[in-house]
Design an enzyme around this catalytic site. Structure first.
Site, PDB file in Angstrom:
ATOM      1  N   GLN A 165     122.261 -14.034  27.919  1.00 14.41           N
ATOM      2  CA  GLN A 165     123.292 -15.054  27.736  1.00 14.41           C
ATOM      3  C   GLN A 165     122.908 -16.341  28.464  1.00 14.41           C
ATOM      4  OE1 GLN A 165     127.273 -13.698  28.216  1.00 14.41           O
ATOM      5  NE2 GLN A 165     128.117 -15.670  27.637  1.00 14.41           N
ATOM      6  N   PHE A 166     122.231 -17.225  27.743  1.00 15.11           N
ATOM      7  CA  PHE A 166     121.790 -18.484  28.339  1.00 15.11           C
ATOM      8  C   PHE A 166     122.954 -19.377  28.745  1.00 15.11           C
ATOM      9  CE2 PHE A 166     122.474 -19.930  24.052  1.00 15.11           C
ATOM     10  CZ  PHE A 166     122.789 -21.278  24.166  1.00 15.11           C
ATOM     11  N   THR A 167     124.132 -19.173  28.160  1.00 15.04           N
ATOM     12  CA  THR A 167     125.268 -20.044  28.471  1.00 15.04           C
ATOM     13  C   THR A 167     125.761 -19.877  29.910  1.00 15.04           C
ATOM     14  OG1 THR A 167     126.880 -18.462  27.589  1.00 15.04           O
ATOM     15  CG2 THR A 167     126.024 -20.142  26.066  1.00 15.04           C
TER      16      THR A 167
END
Length: 160
Positions: free
Chosen positions: A87-89
């Site tokens: 999850q890059f967010t």
């Protein structure tokens, strides 16, 4: 690395086909029972040091209740499983404007390599690890048990 850890009684992940907005038939739904859902963000500076520290910490973390109802037991003592979701967010910066900046998130090739190595390091700790699909649109479902939710950022702990 930045991780949101949620203790769950059950969880699952599907991959969504962006063309049809329906479940992608090329991905077999991954499910777990008791354990952790890990939302995993990777920065470009992350490497083996962060992987090793996090895998050990997560394997030893005592957030499951013992016979007296106290959070005193680890995931291994409960034969728990892990559902790991990239999850890059988690590296989204919302300080300015109304649209997050993801400049601090790791480059995709590096992030994928680190995430997969992290999952292998968890397995080396004797844990069962199931994965989402890197870079995909996923639908994660979970029943947060407790609720118990922790945020771990190696930059805070390892002094980066």
């Amino acid at each position: 690395m930045r991780i949101v850890l949620q203790r769950v009684s059950e969880a699952g992940v599907d991959v969504i086909d962006p063309a049809t907005n329906s479940v992608d038939p090329t991905f077999e739904k991954q499910t777990i029972g008791t354990g952790y859902v890990l939302l995993v963000g990777v920065a470009d500076a992350d490497g083996q040091r962060e992987i090793d520290w996090l895998a050990g910490k997560i394997a030893r973390l005592r957030v499951f209740e013992d016979a007296d109802g106290r959070m005193n037991e680890s995931i291994t003592q409960h034969n728990g499983e892990i559902l790991s979701i990239s999850q890059f967010t988690l590296y989204g910066n919302i300080r300015k404007g109304n649209r997050p900046s993801f400049i601090a998130a790791g480059e995709p090739e590096h992030a994928k390599r680190v995430w997969l190595a992290f999952n292998e390091a968890l397995r080396a700790q004797g844990l069962t690890v199931k994965e989402g699909r890197f870079g995909a649109h996923m639908r994660v479902s979970l029943v947060n048990d407790g609720p118990v939710t922790l945020v771990v950022d190696t930059a805070d702990v390892l002094g980066e």
